[in-house]
Scaffold this active site. Structure first.
Site, mmCIF file in Angstrom:
data_model
loop_
_atom_site.group_PDB
_atom_site.id
_atom_site.type_symbol
_atom_site.label_atom_id
_atom_site.label_comp_id
_atom_site.label_asym_id
_atom_site.label_seq_id
_atom_site.Cartn_x
_atom_site.Cartn_y
_atom_site.Cartn_z
ATOM 1 N N GLY A 95 0.823 -1.204 0.000
ATOM 2 C CA GLY A 95 0.000 0.000 0.000
ATOM 3 C C GLY A 95 0.851 1.243 0.000
ATOM 4 O O GLY A 95 2.013 1.218 0.422
ATOM 5 N N GLY A 137 0.511 5.324 1.082
ATOM 6 C CA GLY A 137 -0.335 6.347 1.695
ATOM 7 C C GLY A 137 0.287 7.710 1.526
ATOM 8 O O GLY A 137 1.273 7.855 0.798
ATOM 9 N N ASP A 181 -8.874 10.148 11.348
ATOM 10 C CA ASP A 181 -8.901 9.664 9.958
ATOM 11 C C ASP A 181 -9.613 8.316 9.867
ATOM 12 O O ASP A 181 -9.120 7.371 9.258
ATOM 13 C CB ASP A 181 -7.471 9.592 9.410
ATOM 14 C CG ASP A 181 -7.438 9.654 7.884
ATOM 15 O OD1 ASP A 181 -8.484 9.962 7.272
ATOM 16 O OD2 ASP A 181 -6.363 9.387 7.300
#
Ligand SMILES: *[C@@H]1O[C@H](CO)[C@@H](O)[C@H](O)[C@H]1NC(C)=O
Ligand SMILES: *[C@@H]1O[C@H](CO)[C@@H](O)[C@H](O)[C@H]1NC(C)=O
Ligand SMILES: *[C@@H]1O[C@H](CO)[C@@H](O)[C@H](O)[C@H]1NC(C)=O
Length: 978
Positions: A664, A666, A795
């Site tokens: 991933g 970010g 978040d």
């Protein structure tokens, strides 16, 4: 008398007033005629015409009723003396219908105009009864059937237009008797048979247009008698033979179109003298031989001269009197002898001040391009010189031709530098200079060609680098530079920053360096060829974003490393060639599911392990693995050894992060999967991108937040690293437990990349969603109420909820988290630091956008949105949410009765809950689904209450946990009898 007669004819109609009657009478309209029917016949014929109209969107026919005299009906004109219809004109009235045979009863009719409508069915043969008819206009309808031969009875017919219809059959030979016929236009139909020789008798004929039919035979010799002929259009049929010699003596002719048939023969040497009025001369795609007659220049009215695709030979004569020329094409012949003077005729065109098209491609022209090319009119738009033997430089005067849009010079023997003056041709869209002998650099002035769509410079001897100015050619879709001597790195300035071609070919050069990561910005790329260069390094994982790719060739470079797992997104690939590199690792199994893959070449690399056996791997002729020593398995054709499976040694965490393990990316860094030897289990490592401002702060926030907290629904941090890497840069990383089921966002919105090849994406069940919702709420409850200092996560969103192998939710990513006492301090000293945190669009509470301080209510808002998303399947950023509609409002408006309209449809189809046994009994099921519906109302109600606008009105997270638990208990009780 008239009055009585009229009244006896008039139908009972309340709208027929005495007033109208008097008006009609005053104009003396009551005279009748006994010749060829009477006025009543006309009225009935018109009413029948109306009855056959099935659509009349403009309401043309609404005036066609007995409230007014038919002579006043729209489109109808009558003769003054007899009050009989002489003209029926319904041009472009959007009428749909068939043509009533009763028009044949309008015996005084001179003109019938039905152009540009949608009349269908046939031309009624009854029209042949209209002996006075002079004009019959039927073009541009959908009329079928044949041309009635009894039209020959309309002896006064002068104009017959039936072009652009669906007519079939033959042209009736009897029409050759129409001695007054001036125009016969039947182009664009499906007529067959021949052009009747009897047409040579149409002594008044000025125009014959039969292009685009299926007519065969030859041009009748009798056509030499058509002495009034001006327009002669026969092209695009199946005619053959020759043009009758006498035909070339019809001096009135202005247009000849006999293109695209199979005519042969020579052009008479005096053609320009015998046809002095010629304006258009199209004989392309035939079999004419011999030379282009010198006399052609005498036909000084010529606008369009198209001799393309014949077998003309010899020298092109001077064209100096052809001052009106707009299109001049002699492409695809055998003109020129490869010698020095071949192109001198170009100088004779300098008086053609309207010249737009100059097409001399695909001949035998040799010699240099004369400098007089610069004297050609600046109106020139298309210049086709390709496929000849033209040598020497491109003269700089080409810069005068400022309206050029297309220059085709490929496949010649041009040499020297590419003139930088080409950068002045601002309107240029296509430039093809490939297959020549150009040397030197690509002029950076080409970057000024901001309208350029396609640029081909391949197969020359160009050197140097790609000028970065080319990135200004933002409309470029095709950029081809193959087989030159270009070198240097492929700079990120050129690739992927501004222009985004679909077709990029840099193969066969000496480009070196690594492929810039920005290659991933080529979002439109379909065809990428970087083969046969000296590129090295790994394939950038970003290439996986080029999801339009169909053709990818990287062969014969020095690439290394493994094929990134992210390549799984390139499912449109048809051609993948990675041969002759240093690639290693296993052959990705997902390639089996690439349905379009027709060629896979992995030969001469260091691939190892088993060769898959499905998909493209089943086809031995479509795949190649030669020269990889450590491959095994595969289909028998490959004759590879059998695979012996052994458990590979656990790898040490070496801090070498390769793109295969990237799981991933970010805002502040990348997350890799790795194995920590001392812990003997898989971990996720988040490496912070310290180049990104805010990353240090985020690292600090996350470390602090996670240092002292521990909860089953929070992701566990194993350790944090803070050191200096081998290049002397600061290095920060966080090591987490690895959760193998990815994140909630991927489960809610599966994309091809997130599920395994050939596996149908499994949707989360109702109960799984409810469990995860409870997990996230529990984590928040802990952060807000059970830590020493309350923590605001800031978040909360689906991609920050990770799922372990038992589908338990774990809240992750504390990069934005704040301790509540920090916030209070922050806001008292420096208001802006708290406003700096924005979270993620769609999930951030409205008050943050207005500069309000962070609070636990903000997290509850985000949670409410997450809950609504989980059960509706809709992202808050979905396209449907615009202007004043948002996810919260949508759900609120449908509660409770209409929620079925908005919940994720997979939830309603659910019959069995995973992990819970229920009786396979209809009633149970029915109860079950009713129950689910009730639960959905309650859950969505919680989501709505959490996401209300006013922070303090949002439900406390502890109550959310309690309520969700009770919904769950209730649901389980229905399924299994607790
Ligand atoms: C038709 O013609 C007759 C005379 O023959 C006349 O009396 C009558 O009024 C006319 N009708 C119309 C509608 O013009
Ligand atoms: C043909 O008719 C249609 C309407 O049916 C019209 O839109 C179109 O422009 C016409 N074509 C020509 C070449 O006049
Ligand atoms: C044909 O036109 C001529 C000349 O205009 C005319 O005298 C003649 O009557 C017309 N024939 C018919 C049948 O109307």
């Amino acid at each position: 008398m008239g009055l009585c007669l009229h009244l006896s004819f008039a139908p009972p109609s309340s709208s027929f007033s005495m007033h109208t009657f008097i008006l009609l009478w005053c104009f003396g309209l009551f005279l009748t005629s006994v010749v060829g029917g009477n006025n009543e016949t006309d009225r009935l014929a018109l009413l029948d015409f109306k009855a056959k109209i099935s659509k009349d969107p403009l309401g043309v026919m609404s005036s066609w009723n007995d409230s007014i005299h038919f002579c006043q009906w729209k489109g109808v004109s009558c003769g003054h003396r007899h009050q009989r219809v002489i003209v029926l004109d319904l041009d472009s009235q959007k009428l749909v219908g068939s043509i009533s045979p009763n028009v044949g009863n309008l015996s005084f009719l001179l003109k019938l105009n039905l152009l540009n409508n949608s009349f269908y069915n046939e031309i009624p043969p009854e029209i042949g009864q209209l002996h006075r008819l002079e004009v019959l206009l039927l073009s541009n309808n959908t009329i079928s059937g044949t041309i009635p031969s009894n039209l020959s009875s309309c002896a006064n017919l002068t104009l017959f237009h039936a072009a652009v219809n669906n007519l079939v059959g033959e042209i009736p030979s009897k029409l050759g008797t129409l001695s007054k016929l001036r125009i016969f236009a039947i182009h664009k139909n499906s007529l067959t048979g021949i052009i009747p020789p009897s047409f040579g008798n149409l002594s008044s004929l000025e125009g014959l247009s039969v292009v685009y039919n299926n007519l065969g035979g030859s041009i009748p010799d009798s056509f030499g008698q058509l002495t009034k002929l001006k327009i002669f259009s026969l092209g695009s049929n199946r005619l053959s033979g020759t043009i009758p010699p006498l035909f070339f003596n019809i001096s009135s002719i202005t247009k000849i179109d006999v293109g695209v048939i199979q005519i042969q023969g020579y052009l008479p040497s005096d053609i320009g003298i015998t046809l002095p009025n010629l304006e258009t001369f199209f004989i392309s795609r035939n079999r004419f031989t011999g030379s282009i007659p010198m006399s052609i220049s005498n036909a000084s009215n010529l606008h369009m001269l198209n001799l393309a695709s014949n077998k003309f030979t010899g020298k092109v004569p001077s064209l100096e009197k052809l001052n009106r020329m707009r299109l001049f094409s002699i492409s695809e012949n055998q003109l020129g002898n490869g010698g020095g003077n071949d192109l001198s005729f170009l100088c004779s065109l300098s008086n053609a001040t309207n010249l737009r098209d100059l097409e001399i491609n695909t001949n035998n022209f040799g010699g240099k391009l004369p400098k007089c090319i610069g004297n050609i009119s600046s109106t020139l738009t298309f210049l086709y010189l390709n496929n000849n033997k033209i040598s020497g430089n491109i003269p700089n005067v080409i810069g005068n031709l400022i309206n050029l849009e297309d220059i085709e010079m490929w496949n010649n023997a041009f040499s020297g530098n590419i003139p930088s003056i080409l950068g002045n041709l601002q309107k240029l869209q296509y430039l093809d200079l490939s297959q020549n002998n150009f040397i030197g650099n690509i002029p950076s002035s080409l970057g000024n060609l901001t309208n350029l769509l396609e640029l081909y410079l391949g197969d020359n001897n160009l050197q140097g680098s790609i000028p970065s100015s080319l990135s200004q050619c933002q409309k470029l879709t095709t950029f081809h530079l193959p087989r030159n001597n270009l070198s240097d790195i492929i700079s990120s300035q050129v690739i992927g920053l501004s222009f985004s071609p679909n077709n990029l070919d840099l193969s066969g050069n000496q480009f070196t360096g690594v492929l810039p990561m920005e290659i991933g910005n080529l979002k439109n790329i379909e065809h990428l060829d970087i083969s046969e260069n000296m590129l090295f390094g790994e394939i950038p994982a970003s290439l996986a974003s080029c999801v339009e790719l169909e053709f990818l060739a990287m062969r014969r470079n020095f690439f290394q490393g493994v094929v990134p797992s992210t390549f799984e997104s390139l499912r449109g690939l048809e051609h993948l060639d990675l041969s002759n590199n240093n690639f290693s690792g296993k052959i990705p199994k997902y390639l089996e599911s690439f349905d379009f893959l027709q060629l896979l070449n992995l030969s001469y690399n260091h691939f190892e392990g088993d060769v898959p056996t499905n998909g493209v791997f089943k086809n031995a002729s479509a795949t190649s693995f030669k020269g990889n020593d450590e491959l095994c398995g595969g289909i028998p054709n490959f004759q590879l050894p059998k695979c012996k499976y052994k458990i590979s040694k656990k790898r040490m965490l070496t801090l070498r992060f390769s793109s295969t393990n990237l799981i991933g990316v970010g805002c502040f860094g990348s997350v890799y999967k790795g194995i920590l030897d001392q812990y003997e289990h898989t971990v996720a490592i988040k490496v912070l991108n310290l180049g990104c401002c805010g990353a240090f702060k985020s690292f600090k926030a996350e470390c602090e937040a996670l240092r002292n907290i521990k909860h089953r629904n929070l992701v566990k941090v194993i350790t944090a690293c803070s050191s200096i890497d081998n290049q002397g840069h600061d290095f920060r990383a966080l090591v987490y437990e690895f959760l193998e089921n990815g994140n909630l966002d991927e489960w809610l919105h599966p994309t091809p990349r997130t599920y395994k090849a050939l596996e149908i994406p499994r949707k989360l069940s109702f109960l799984e969603r409810l469990n995860i919702a409870i997990d996230v709420a529990s984590a928040l409850d802990y952060l807000h109420h059970h830590c020493q200092t309350p923590i605001v996560h800031c978040d909360i969103k689906p991609s920050n909820v990770l799922l372990d192998n038992e589908m338990v939710g774990h809240v992750s990513d504390f990069g934005l988290a704040r301790f509540l006492h920090d916030i209070i301090q922050d806001s008292s000293t420096n208001q802006s630091s708290s406003i700096g945190v924005r979270g993620t669009i769609g999930y951030t509470p409205p008050e943050y956008g207005m500069g309000n301080e962070l609070s636990i209510y903000g997290d509850i808002y985000s949670y409410g949105i997450l809950l609504l998303e989980m059960f509706t399947g809709k992202r808050p950023t979905d396209n449907i949410f615009q202007d004043n509609l948002n996810l919260h409002d949508l759900v609120k408006a449908t509660l409770p009765e209409r929620i079925i309209d908005i919940v994720d449809p997979t939830l309603l189809r659910e019959r069995h809950e995973r992990g819970i046994s229920i009786n396979d009994n209809c009633n149970e099921d029915l109860n079950g689904s009713l129950k689910i519906q009730e639960c959905l109302i309650l859950i969505l109600g919680i989501g709505v209450a959490c996401s209300t606008e006013i922070p303090r009105e949002r439900t406390n997270i502890s109550s959310v946990v309690v309520e969700l638990h009770s919904i769950r208990q209730n649901l389980l009780r229905t399924y299994i009898h607790i």
